[in-house]
Scaffold this motif. Structure first.
Motif, mmCIF file in Angstrom:
data_model
loop_
_atom_site.group_PDB
_atom_site.id
_atom_site.type_symbol
_atom_site.label_atom_id
_atom_site.label_comp_id
_atom_site.label_asym_id
_atom_site.label_seq_id
_atom_site.Cartn_x
_atom_site.Cartn_y
_atom_site.Cartn_z
ATOM 1 N N PHE A 96 0.872 -1.321 0.153
ATOM 2 C CA PHE A 96 -0.092 0.117 0.065
ATOM 3 C C PHE A 96 0.909 1.335 0.077
ATOM 4 O O PHE A 96 0.538 2.252 0.248
ATOM 5 C CB PHE A 96 -1.050 0.063 1.234
ATOM 6 C CG PHE A 96 -1.823 -1.298 1.315
ATOM 7 C CD1 PHE A 96 -3.056 -1.003 0.764
ATOM 8 C CD2 PHE A 96 -1.377 -2.229 1.946
ATOM 9 C CE1 PHE A 96 -4.012 -2.147 0.696
ATOM 10 C CE2 PHE A 96 -2.326 -3.543 2.058
ATOM 11 C CZ PHE A 96 -3.536 -3.456 1.446
ATOM 12 N N VAL A 97 2.073 1.010 -0.179
ATOM 13 C CA VAL A 97 3.113 2.291 -0.350
ATOM 14 C C VAL A 97 3.279 2.703 -1.431
ATOM 15 O O VAL A 97 3.146 2.152 -2.778
ATOM 16 C CB VAL A 97 4.581 1.965 0.306
ATOM 17 C CG1 VAL A 97 5.526 2.863 0.170
ATOM 18 C CG2 VAL A 97 4.798 1.149 1.491
ATOM 19 N N ALA A 98 2.989 4.009 -1.589
ATOM 20 C CA ALA A 98 3.040 4.849 -3.006
ATOM 21 C C ALA A 98 4.625 4.848 -3.577
ATOM 22 O O ALA A 98 5.516 4.818 -2.932
ATOM 23 C CB ALA A 98 2.767 6.334 -2.763
ATOM 24 N N VAL A 99 4.425 4.467 -5.131
ATOM 25 C CA VAL A 99 5.756 4.448 -5.815
ATOM 26 C C VAL A 99 6.050 6.164 -6.092
ATOM 27 O O VAL A 99 5.495 6.761 -6.453
ATOM 28 C CB VAL A 99 5.407 3.580 -6.995
ATOM 29 C CG1 VAL A 99 6.711 3.775 -7.971
ATOM 30 C CG2 VAL A 99 4.781 2.375 -6.729
ATOM 31 N N PRO A 100 7.348 6.227 -5.681
ATOM 32 C CA PRO A 100 7.719 7.440 -5.923
ATOM 33 C C PRO A 100 7.584 8.054 -7.475
ATOM 34 O O PRO A 100 7.801 7.132 -8.342
ATOM 35 C CB PRO A 100 9.325 7.521 -5.535
ATOM 36 C CG PRO A 100 9.608 6.473 -4.634
ATOM 37 C CD PRO A 100 8.413 5.385 -5.191
ATOM 38 N N ARG A 101 7.101 9.145 -7.590
ATOM 39 C CA ARG A 101 7.151 9.573 -9.087
ATOM 40 C C ARG A 101 8.392 10.205 -9.566
ATOM 41 O O ARG A 101 9.386 10.063 -8.725
ATOM 42 C CB ARG A 101 6.167 11.131 -8.901
ATOM 43 C CG ARG A 101 4.761 10.711 -8.488
ATOM 44 C CD ARG A 101 3.875 9.860 -9.303
ATOM 45 N NE ARG A 101 2.486 9.543 -8.846
ATOM 46 C CZ ARG A 101 2.207 8.354 -8.282
ATOM 47 N NH1 ARG A 101 2.882 7.480 -7.919
ATOM 48 N NH2 ARG A 101 0.970 8.380 -7.991
ATOM 49 N N ARG A 102 8.514 10.249 -10.908
ATOM 50 C CA ARG A 102 9.624 10.737 -11.259
ATOM 51 C C ARG A 102 10.157 12.011 -10.698
ATOM 52 O O ARG A 102 9.442 12.837 -10.651
ATOM 53 C CB ARG A 102 9.529 10.927 -12.949
ATOM 54 C CG ARG A 102 10.700 11.237 -13.625
ATOM 55 C CD ARG A 102 10.475 11.266 -15.193
ATOM 56 N NE ARG A 102 10.101 9.880 -15.759
ATOM 57 C CZ ARG A 102 9.638 9.556 -16.975
ATOM 58 N NH1 ARG A 102 9.653 10.627 -17.861
ATOM 59 N NH2 ARG A 102 9.425 8.576 -17.385
ATOM 60 N N GLY A 103 11.632 11.984 -10.456
ATOM 61 C CA GLY A 103 12.081 12.858 -9.835
ATOM 62 C C GLY A 103 11.938 13.201 -8.153
ATOM 63 O O GLY A 103 12.834 14.045 -7.695
ATOM 64 N N GLU A 104 11.166 12.280 -7.631
ATOM 65 C CA GLU A 104 10.844 12.135 -6.275
ATOM 66 C C GLU A 104 12.017 11.406 -5.708
ATOM 67 O O GLU A 104 12.453 10.376 -6.308
ATOM 68 C CB GLU A 104 9.508 11.449 -5.976
ATOM 69 C CG GLU A 104 8.396 12.603 -6.004
ATOM 70 C CD GLU A 104 7.320 12.066 -5.588
ATOM 71 O OE1 GLU A 104 6.094 12.779 -5.542
ATOM 72 O OE2 GLU A 104 7.156 10.649 -5.151
#
Length: 435
Positions: A21-29
């Motif tokens: 349920f952990v968010a995948v880092p967006r590009r650049g994060e």
């Protein structure tokens, strides 16, 4: 707040499967550090072909919840563990079943899990991660072998003596008023709500909506949401109802047996009172039983949804699209994803066949790639669980079309030529089915 769920040897989930349920880092994060508390997603949906194991993932979480809630108080002494192992090979029944959940409460991450066989608890553990550093609260190796961390406190040894071999220590600790473990028990059991699309579960959900309708402030909100659904209804109210005493006695007997078997069952309030619905623009009122399935589902889901959102709890829904128009189903999801509505970190976890939620036909990107998971069965009948994020789709990719075309797997394969062949060879003078 849920962060991760792992399970093995539960129904079709033979090998260990992990749902994040952990968010995948967006590009650049930047990627989070190990000591950081990860950012979780508010919504997680599972897709897959019929009988691929979607519901079994939700059922595994529900069974874990029930085991923590009931093993100490309702499982029969000497009656073993009523688990549901993989049955399509000889190994499943002889292999322990495994459940583990990572969650966040009061700003601290915890990991709790256990292993069970048909007779006993084979292992059980609870760890905390204050400031990102692991700390053992307790470990259990076998029915009676315990090790307690120095930070746990409380009457740990006494509770261990009261815990049967087929009962979970966390269940026993909560029943015996352990202060810190009782609070974690509440987080795992009381703060997670489950919804299935059957008559009994619908009645249970309606009882929650009924309680809200009896509260003037909450009734105003429920009725406003009822009107906004464009169902032709003006309002709902709770009125007294009557039931013959013999019918109520029979219900109580059936309910007792069902609850002892771990089956969710509605309370008696469904017989003491009933919901009447006022049709818009008329003086007509109808019992909710006379309304369409979609109306009943929407009204029954409103209670659970409002309670979950306001309290920051978790709502687990199987077949969220059942009897609901796609616009109403997507509205439930958008309520959890809207930070103005979901101010307390509530989460929605659901299974669905509604592919419109994957596209942009109803709204701009209802589900992000890290909010979509798939289930697929192999030739042996075992389920594999995987994320859409593993495919790294382009930001402009049509996810709905790609899924239906089989780009990500998890769709049924039907050979239509074979279907045509069956009808081609069918006897033309087959008897008509009797009425």
């Amino acid at each position: 707040m849920l962060l991760r769920f792992r399970v093995a040897n539960h129904r079709s989930l033979r090998n260990e499967q992990t749902l994040s349920f952990v968010a995948v880092p967006r590009r650049g994060e930047p990627k989070p550090r190990a000591a950081d508390i990860p950012r979780s997603v508010a919504v997680t949906g599972i897709y897959g072909a019929n009988a691929s194991g979607k519901s079994n993932v939700l059922d595994a979480l529900r069974w874990m919840n029930w085991a923590v809630k009931s093993s100490h108080t309702k499982w029969a002494p000497g009656g073993g563990v009523p688990r549901r192992p993989f049955l399509l090979d000889e190994v499943g029944p002889d292999t322990p079943s495994f459940y583990e959940i990572d969650f966040l409460t009061e700003g601290v991450r915890y990991s709790y899990g256990f292993e069970v066989d048909d007779d006993n608890v084979r292992g059980e553990w609870l760890y905390s991660f204050p400031a990102g550093r692991p700390r053992t609260l307790f470990e259990r190796n076998g029915p009676e072998d315990y090790r307690f961390g120095r930070s746990l406190g409380g009457e740990t040894a006494r509770i261990a003596k009261l815990t049967r071999g087929n009962a979970l220590y966390l269940s026993s600790a909560a029943s015996n008023n352990h202060p810190s473990l009782g609070a974690l028990y509440e987080t795992l059991v009381r703060n997670v709500h489950f919804a299935e699309q059957d008559d009994l579960d619908e009645q249970d959900r309606l009882s929650v909506t009924m309680k809200l309708l009896e509260h003037p402030r909450a009734a105003r909100d429920v009725n406003e949401l009822l009107r906004l659904a464009d169902l032709g209804l003006e309002s709902a109210e709770v009125v007294p109802s009557e039931i013959p005493p013999n019918m109520l006695a029979n219900f109580r007997r059936v309910r007792q047996v069902a609850m002892e078997s771990g089956v969710n069952f509605p309370g008696e309030e469904q017989f003491e009172k009933e919901i009447r619905l006022h049709r818009a623009g008329t003086n007509v009122t109808l019992n909710i039983r006379d309304e369409s399935a979609g109306t009943r589902v929407w009204l029954s889901m409103l209670g659970y949804t409002l309670v979950t959102l306001l309290a920051g709890h978790v709502l687990v829904v199987d077949e969220i699209d059942s009897s609901l128009h796609p616009v109403l189903g997507s509205t439930l999801i958008r309520m959890f994803k809207d930070p103005e509505i979901n101010r307390n970190g509530a989460q929605l976890f659901f299974a669905s066949h509604d592919t419109t939620l994957l596209g942009t036909m109803l709204d701009d990107e209802i589900l992000n790639r890290d909010e979509v998971w798939f289930t697929e069965k192999d030739a042996s009948g075992a389920t594999t669980l995987f994320s859409l994020a593993d495919f790294r789709p382009r930001s402009d990719e049509n996810i709905e079309r790609g899924y239906l075309q089989g780009r990500y797997g998890a769709v049924p394969y039907l050979n239509f030529d074979k279907i045509r062949e069956i009808f081609r060879e069918m006897e033309p003078d087959l008897d008509e089915p009797s009425a």
